[in-house]
Scaffold this active site. Sequence first.
Site, mmCIF file in Angstrom:
data_model
loop_
_atom_site.group_PDB
_atom_site.id
_atom_site.type_symbol
_atom_site.label_atom_id
_atom_site.label_comp_id
_atom_site.label_asym_id
_atom_site.label_seq_id
_atom_site.Cartn_x
_atom_site.Cartn_y
_atom_site.Cartn_z
ATOM 1 C CD GLU A 50 -2.947 -1.203 2.167
ATOM 2 O OE1 GLU A 50 -2.918 -0.687 3.431
ATOM 3 O OE2 GLU A 50 -3.872 -1.910 1.864
ATOM 4 C CD GLU A 61 -5.149 -10.723 -6.293
ATOM 5 O OE1 GLU A 61 -4.702 -9.810 -5.722
ATOM 6 O OE2 GLU A 61 -6.324 -10.913 -6.022
ATOM 7 C CB CYS A 95 -6.037 -8.430 -9.897
ATOM 8 S SG CYS A 95 -5.095 -7.246 -8.709
HETATM 9 N N1 THU Z 1 -6.397 -6.473 -2.264
HETATM 10 C C1 THU Z 1 -5.454 -7.335 -2.720
HETATM 11 O O1 THU Z 1 -4.211 -7.187 -2.783
HETATM 12 N N2 THU Z 1 -6.197 -8.363 -3.691
HETATM 13 C C2 THU Z 1 -7.393 -8.415 -3.800
HETATM 14 O O2 THU Z 1 -7.720 -9.221 -4.574
HETATM 15 C C3 THU Z 1 -8.209 -7.657 -3.442
HETATM 16 C C4 THU Z 1 -7.603 -6.428 -2.446
HETATM 17 C C5 THU Z 1 -5.746 -5.348 -1.427
HETATM 18 C C6 THU Z 1 -5.789 -3.875 -1.951
HETATM 19 C C7 THU Z 1 -5.340 -3.382 -0.461
HETATM 20 O O3 THU Z 1 -4.005 -3.075 -0.320
HETATM 21 C C8 THU Z 1 -6.240 -4.196 0.449
HETATM 22 O O4 THU Z 1 -6.378 -5.514 -0.004
HETATM 23 C C9 THU Z 1 -7.554 -3.560 0.886
HETATM 24 O O5 THU Z 1 -8.451 -3.353 -0.392
#
Ligand code: THU
Length: 131
Positions: A50, A61, A95
């Site tokens: 993040e 992903e 993704c």
């Molecule tokens: N996120 C992912 O890494 N993969 C997903 O399939 C859904 C969401 C992350 C993005 C963000 O850092 C956190 O989850 C909350 O949305």
Amino acid sequence: MADWSVCSPEKLMSEAGKYRQMAYVPYSEFSVGAALLFSDGSVIGGCNVENASYGLSICAERAAMLNAVVTGRLRPIAAAVYAGDVPICSPCGACRQFLAEFNHDMEIVMMKSGELFIASLSELLPHKFSL
Ligand code: THU
């Protein structure tokens, strides 16, 4: 259909869990790990990363796919996504499109209510955008 003889869906999910431990999530505190499987049995993963400018955050992903590309692996046959004890964590729309660039037919392994759940990427994202 992925060739699961090289790595079981359970093992792939467990690899995703290992990558999840590396998630950098100071804002959402929602850790996600992803693991990509290749036909030679190799597994490459990633975690979400993040940023204070929220929109720059990268999902697990896409991080996994970037890691794969830098090792020269371009065609995953399957991907597992793990986000811990949540009802389901399936890849977000961005993704899905990103992974579909590399193999629209790959299998996506998810956890649904504590059980493995597998769907093809083409089921999750019919009519992907193509140039
Ligand atoms: N996120 C992912 O890494 N993969 C997903 O399939 C859904 C969401 C992350 C993005 C963000 O850092 C956190 O989850 C909350 O949305």
